[in-house]
Scaffold this active site. Structure first.
Site, PDB file in Angstrom:
ATOM      1  N   ASN A 111       0.771  -1.308  -0.105  1.00 21.56           N
ATOM      2  CA  ASN A 111       0.062   0.067   0.044  1.00 21.56           C
ATOM      3  C   ASN A 111       0.857   1.585   0.095  1.00 21.56           C
ATOM      4  O   ASN A 111       1.811   1.306   0.514  1.00 21.56           O
ATOM      5  CB  ASN A 111      -0.855   0.048   1.105  1.00 21.56           C
ATOM      6  CG  ASN A 111      -0.376   0.622   2.292  1.00 21.56           C
ATOM      7  OD1 ASN A 111      -0.324   1.832   2.795  1.00 21.56           O
ATOM      8  ND2 ASN A 111       0.122   0.053   3.252  1.00 21.56           N
ATOM      9  N   PHE A 115      -1.482   8.149   4.548  1.00 18.21           N
ATOM     10  CA  PHE A 115      -2.234   8.587   5.545  1.00 18.21           C
ATOM     11  C   PHE A 115      -3.547   9.317   5.157  1.00 18.21           C
ATOM     12  O   PHE A 115      -4.080  10.372   5.508  1.00 18.21           O
ATOM     13  CB  PHE A 115      -1.489   9.829   6.294  1.00 18.21           C
ATOM     14  CG  PHE A 115      -0.633   9.142   7.385  1.00 18.21           C
ATOM     15  CD1 PHE A 115      -0.373   7.599   7.616  1.00 18.21           C
ATOM     16  CD2 PHE A 115       0.562  10.055   8.017  1.00 18.21           C
ATOM     17  CE1 PHE A 115       0.650   7.206   8.571  1.00 18.21           C
ATOM     18  CE2 PHE A 115       1.321   9.482   8.893  1.00 18.21           C
ATOM     19  CZ  PHE A 115       1.450   8.062   9.237  1.00 18.21           C
ATOM     20  N   SER A 173       5.837   5.050   8.476  1.00 18.62           N
ATOM     21  CA  SER A 173       4.973   4.790   7.562  1.00 18.62           C
ATOM     22  C   SER A 173       5.820   5.162   6.279  1.00 18.62           C
ATOM     23  O   SER A 173       6.621   6.187   6.332  1.00 18.62           O
ATOM     24  CB  SER A 173       3.650   5.287   7.260  1.00 18.62           C
ATOM     25  OG  SER A 173       3.249   5.418   6.154  1.00 18.62           O
ATOM     26  N   ASN A 175       5.075   5.803   3.405  1.00 15.71           N
ATOM     27  CA  ASN A 175       4.238   6.554   2.309  1.00 15.71           C
ATOM     28  C   ASN A 175       4.119   7.936   2.400  1.00 15.71           C
ATOM     29  O   ASN A 175       3.469   8.864   1.674  1.00 15.71           O
ATOM     30  CB  ASN A 175       2.929   5.906   2.225  1.00 15.71           C
ATOM     31  CG  ASN A 175       2.930   4.442   1.795  1.00 15.71           C
ATOM     32  OD1 ASN A 175       4.026   4.159   1.217  1.00 15.71           O
ATOM     33  ND2 ASN A 175       2.324   3.618   2.689  1.00 15.71           N
ATOM     34  N   THR A 176       4.538   8.579   3.580  1.00 18.51           N
ATOM     35  CA  THR A 176       4.710   9.839   3.571  1.00 18.51           C
ATOM     36  C   THR A 176       6.179  10.420   3.825  1.00 18.51           C
ATOM     37  O   THR A 176       6.987  10.094   4.464  1.00 18.51           O
ATOM     38  CB  THR A 176       4.125  10.434   5.055  1.00 18.51           C
ATOM     39  OG1 THR A 176       2.555  10.191   4.977  1.00 18.51           O
ATOM     40  CG2 THR A 176       4.086  12.021   5.256  1.00 18.51           C
ATOM     41  N   LYS A 211       5.410   2.901  17.173  1.00 19.66           N
ATOM     42  CA  LYS A 211       5.623   2.046  15.964  1.00 19.66           C
ATOM     43  C   LYS A 211       6.721   2.448  15.073  1.00 19.66           C
ATOM     44  O   LYS A 211       6.950   3.508  14.629  1.00 19.66           O
ATOM     45  CB  LYS A 211       4.034   2.190  15.269  1.00 19.66           C
ATOM     46  CG  LYS A 211       4.229   0.930  14.166  1.00 19.66           C
ATOM     47  CD  LYS A 211       2.641   1.115  13.501  1.00 19.66           C
ATOM     48  CE  LYS A 211       2.481  -0.308  12.783  1.00 19.66           C
ATOM     49  NZ  LYS A 211       1.122  -0.443  12.430  1.00 19.66           N
ATOM     50  N   ASN A 240       5.929  -2.051  11.553  1.00 20.90           N
ATOM     51  CA  ASN A 240       5.282  -1.463  10.318  1.00 20.90           C
ATOM     52  C   ASN A 240       5.700  -2.128   9.054  1.00 20.90           C
ATOM     53  O   ASN A 240       6.328  -2.958   9.038  1.00 20.90           O
ATOM     54  CB  ASN A 240       5.471   0.186  10.102  1.00 20.90           C
ATOM     55  CG  ASN A 240       4.222   0.874   9.635  1.00 20.90           C
ATOM     56  OD1 ASN A 240       3.500   0.436   8.719  1.00 20.90           O
ATOM     57  ND2 ASN A 240       4.044   1.934   9.833  1.00 20.90           N
TER      58      ASN A 240
END
Length: 353
Positions: A111, A115, A173, A175-176, A211, A240
């Protein structure tokens, strides 16, 4: 009957675009059409996580219910605890679609949501109406275009904290852009300081979890362990998603984003065991990454986890997997002579370090 419907429905969901299928799963939970075994517990499964009393150690990882919109259904799904989010101060759309890929051959997913969520004001309103009796946490995030990302985490906690049982600082994450830079020693210490200040202003002191990513090198992991202990974080969630694509065979393997699911199991469990070793077993850990069976949940616990979380395996096994894992774990603990989850924590750590 519900299991039969789920078994019949899963192959159909897998014919639909993954993000649409995810939306349908949330809708099924809202409408009471998902498996709802209720409380799953036993003297052996009941456990403690950073002062929280859990009926069983099987939790739902963040990312499944990003906007806390299916709390009623999730409270009856058999989880020992549920984590929703990630939630940012302002709503944001996330990255362009497609941004979720089902790697069926690998029992994995990739993915790059970024966010996407409705923002803390909308989520706070839903948290006010949360079902009583469930152990509920919120994954705190930062807006992509924020002037001060570190401050965003504290902002979300200040707004939503009174309705939560725990909160998780998510700096892992992939993805940011540049979010993982906040895992660096000094940046992380400053960020956690701000979050702890926000917590101090809440009427009730809730546990704060951190996390981390599975892609930290040995020194990075040492730094995280040191800062987590010094900042008095209540637990660490390991881990994660990963940027690694090792051993994948799906045609979607080259898609950008974080990979979760079965291929992550060994990598995340090694990080978990190492972290357990670095913190001398003094820091409660939550094991997440690739758990798809009772045996794998048990291995995470024996590697050092006080509790575990699942998510991607539900895509392939359905929500009834929660009950299977909890009941199977109970049987495995009994088989090996453990009277409680706590007795088993860390007993197999040497296998992973």
């Amino acid at each position: 009957m519900m299991r039969f419907l789920e078994k019949a429905g899963l192959p159909l969901l897998h014919k639909v675009d993954p993000e649409q299928a995810h939306g349908l799963a949330i809708m099924a939970l809202k409408m009471g059409l998902a498996p709802a075994p209720g409380l799953i517990t036993s003297d052996r499964l009941r456990c403690d996580l950073a002062g929280l009393t859990l009926p069983n150690p099987i939790g739902l990882a963040a990312g499944f219910d990003k906007n806390a919109s299916a709390l009623q259904g999730l409270s009856r799904a058999g989880f020992g605890f549920v984590e929703v989010g990630a939630v940012t101060p302002r709503p944001q759309p996330g990255n362009p679609k497609p941004r979720l890929f089902r790697l069926t051959e690998d029992r994995a997913a990739i993915n790059r949501f970024g966010f996407n969520n409705e923002g803390m004001e909308v989520v706070a309103q839903r948290l006010v109406q949360r079902p009583s009796g469930m152990v509920l946490g919120l994954n705190l995030g930062a807006n992509k275009d924020s002037e001060d990302r570190a401050a965003d985490f504290a902002k979300v906690l200040a707004r939503c904290g009174e309705h939560l049982d725990f909160a998780t600082v998510n700096v892992s994450s992939p993805n940011t852009e540049r979010l993982r830079d906040l895992q660096g020693k000094d940046a992380l210490a400053a960020l956690l300081g701000g979050v702890m200040d926000a917590r101090a202003n809440l009427d009730d002191r809730i546990p704060v979890f951190l996390k981390i990513a599975p892609d930290l090198d040995e020194q990075g992991l040492r730094d995280v362990a040191e800062v987590a202990m010094a900042s008095k974080v209540d637990a660490v969630i390991a881990t994660n998603t990963t940027l690694s694509r090792e051993g994948l065979s799906s045609p979607f393997a080259s898609e950008g984003g974080g990979m979760s699911g079965q291929p992550l199991f060994e990598k995340s469990t090694r990080v978990l065991a190492k972290l357990s070793e670095l913190t001398g077993g003094q820091m409660p850990l939550v094991g997440v990454g690739g758990i798809g069976s009772a045996e794998q949940a048990y291995q995470k616990i024996r590697a050092g986890a006080s509790a575990v979380q699942v998510y991607t395996a539900l895509v392939f096994g359905g929500l009834s997997l929660v009950q299977d894992i909890a009941e199977g774990l109970d049987a495995l603990l009994a088989r090996d002579g453990f009277a409680s989850v706590e007795e088993a924590v860390g007993t197999g750590r040497a296998d992973w370090t």
